[in-house]
Design an enzyme around this catalytic site. Sequence first.
Site: not given
Length: 262
Positions: A73, A183-184
């Site tokens: 994250c 952002c993952t």
Amino acid sequence: MDNRPIGIFDSGIGGTSIWSEIQELLPNEDCIYLADSKNAPYGEQSNERIIALSTKNVEHLLAQDCKMAVVACNTATTNAIEYLRDHYSIPFIGIEPAIKPAALRSQSKIVGVLATKGTLSSSLFHSTSKNHAAGITILEQQGTGLVELIEAGQLQSPELFGLLESYMTPMLEQGMDHLVLGCTHYPYLIPVLRKILPKNVTIIDSGRAVAKQTKNVLEKFNLLADLNKKGKHQFYTNINKKVLAGILTPFNMESNVNFLDF
């Protein structure tokens, strides 16, 4: 040799994009994945709250005897990883937007970054931009509402397409030729982004680099698993299992998804 699992956590399902790279590069490693979807997105939380949530996740992973933790994250990395490293003895792998490769490859010298508020406002993000993007214009775009739609499984919705189009258009008008996904969750937006962005715009995320760093750290601390075994994977979510299971369908991992009230 150490056959204990690698622990991975994210503020929801997005970090599975990191897990997929890790399991591809390290097929012998067991993994335990925590999806804290109940508190997603972390990018809207305070620094103190992000540290508290990250600590809670690490405690759950340690309770399952994980040998390292991947903070999958961007927001948790930028806000909490130093705290975690100071308070726990296991190795931690963090994530930050791949600004350096985008800056090196950009022809227009204009790079867009799509990320959460928590990442864009962090000191780590700004130091990374300053250190690796000299002479490059960085266009920051907060992806408000995107994580919520991904967590709801709305990957093909008109609302998602409309949001992305509204975020991409101003950056395209300014000459962006590389888009960094900060952002993952956002790699799951790539199919829609491909429909919006012209072919000359390159999309970059951090997944493969994180997997390589995970391998490097395992080797450094002699934590690699037995090369003769096949990795096993377990996934936990604190909200409805359906969306996480759906994301994992291409990997035939749906049956490995469990509910955990954490």
